[in-house]
Write an enzyme that holds these catalytic residues in place. Sequence first.
Site, PDB file in Angstrom:
ATOM      1  N   GLU A 144      -2.250 -26.822  -5.460  1.00 49.73           N
ATOM      2  CA  GLU A 144      -3.247 -26.956  -4.399  1.00 49.73           C
ATOM      3  C   GLU A 144      -4.164 -28.151  -4.640  1.00 49.73           C
ATOM      4  OE1 GLU A 144      -6.672 -24.409  -1.976  1.00 49.73           O
ATOM      5  OE2 GLU A 144      -5.395 -23.400  -3.442  1.00 49.73           O
ATOM      6  N   LYS A 162       0.884 -13.268  -7.563  1.00 57.29           N
ATOM      7  CA  LYS A 162       0.455 -14.642  -7.842  1.00 57.29           C
ATOM      8  C   LYS A 162      -0.913 -14.619  -8.513  1.00 57.29           C
ATOM      9  CE  LYS A 162      -0.991 -17.561  -4.542  1.00 57.29           C
ATOM     10  NZ  LYS A 162      -2.303 -18.033  -5.062  1.00 57.29           N
ATOM     11  N   ASP A 188      -5.680 -13.867  -1.326  1.00 61.09           N
ATOM     12  CA  ASP A 188      -7.060 -13.391  -1.402  1.00 61.09           C
ATOM     13  C   ASP A 188      -7.971 -14.221  -0.502  1.00 61.09           C
ATOM     14  OD1 ASP A 188      -7.080 -15.684  -2.921  1.00 61.09           O
ATOM     15  OD2 ASP A 188      -7.893 -14.762  -4.730  1.00 61.09           O
ATOM     16  N   SER A 189      -7.395 -15.223   0.164  1.00 63.57           N
ATOM     17  CA  SER A 189      -8.111 -15.942   1.221  1.00 63.57           C
ATOM     18  C   SER A 189      -8.537 -14.998   2.329  1.00 63.57           C
ATOM     19  CB  SER A 189      -7.228 -17.056   1.802  1.00 63.57           C
ATOM     20  OG  SER A 189      -5.951 -16.553   2.174  1.00 63.57           O
ATOM     21  N   ASP A 242      -1.487 -12.023  -3.869  1.00 58.13           N
ATOM     22  CA  ASP A 242      -2.460 -12.536  -4.835  1.00 58.13           C
ATOM     23  C   ASP A 242      -3.058 -11.420  -5.681  1.00 58.13           C
ATOM     24  OD1 ASP A 242      -2.379 -15.254  -4.505  1.00 58.13           O
ATOM     25  OD2 ASP A 242      -4.064 -15.350  -3.110  1.00 58.13           O
ATOM     26  N   GLU A 252      -3.942 -17.317 -10.667  1.00 60.27           N
ATOM     27  CA  GLU A 252      -4.413 -18.686 -10.843  1.00 60.27           C
ATOM     28  C   GLU A 252      -4.654 -19.004 -12.318  1.00 60.27           C
ATOM     29  OE1 GLU A 252      -6.922 -18.583  -6.614  1.00 60.27           O
ATOM     30  OE2 GLU A 252      -7.938 -19.148  -8.480  1.00 60.27           O
TER      31      GLU A 252
END
EC number: 2.1.2.11
Length: 279
Positions: free
Chosen positions: A182, A113, A44-45, A83, A115
């Site tokens: 991270e 993925k 999602d960057s 993501d 978070e």
Amino acid sequence: MRKTVVDIIAMKAAGQKISMLTAYDASMSALLDQAGIDILLVGDSLGMTVLGYDSTVPVTMADMVHHMAAVRRGAPDAFVVGDMPFGSYQTGARDAVLNAMRLLKEGGCDVVKLEGGEVVCPVVKAIVDAGIPVMGHLGLTPQTAAVLGGYKVQGRDMEAARKLFADAKRLEEAGVCGLVLECIPAGLAEVVTASIAVPTVGIGAGKGCDGQVLVINDMLGLFEKFTPKFVKHYAQLAPLVRQGVENYIGEVRAGAFPEAEHTFTSSCDYKVLLSGDDQ
């Protein structure tokens, strides 16, 4: 032959380091796959690198599906992690499972993925129980960076380290097939890596992880606003891109491009069209 989750986990057991890079489109994913990358991450960057947002928060499911599908078309045999964007799994297990299914069915990724630590374990378990592999993400979690006080190193004090360590164990118990770590101290990442059977992939987490991931735009020197400490430039493409465009502009304005080698010809005398004598 496309790698599987089993292959990636086996790399950890064999002591083979895992390479992962982000990709957002077909042309780049094809190049990375040709180079032999182990995992492509459609992160999602892309909200910042491609869409121009100042964070990952505005990224939608539609954005992720669009870019994942492009990456898959460019690299049909690559192992792709996608993501889950902010808001796609925080509203409950049912929503999370449906959104994860969409990323696999429409986006074509192999693994999703998400978070978070203990709080997302029920969601992780629900997605895994639905037959969808999940990768976790601990440490600096960009989707909730505001809660963490910004983009800062996490786990520096023992209290935070204990929580992260416990979260990693709980995520493994919930069924994750891997874990991104991270922006945490290298020593903490090493301890977490040694404590779980699934692979860890670090970004700003030292050499002790089972693998490494970087944002492709950072690694290739395409993003010049700032360079995080954990980024190494393996190329400096931004100046080359600018120079190439400047050369193109100059030749167009000077009438030097296109040259004969770039031009199609014919034996017809098209000038008669101007006089109307072509009948």
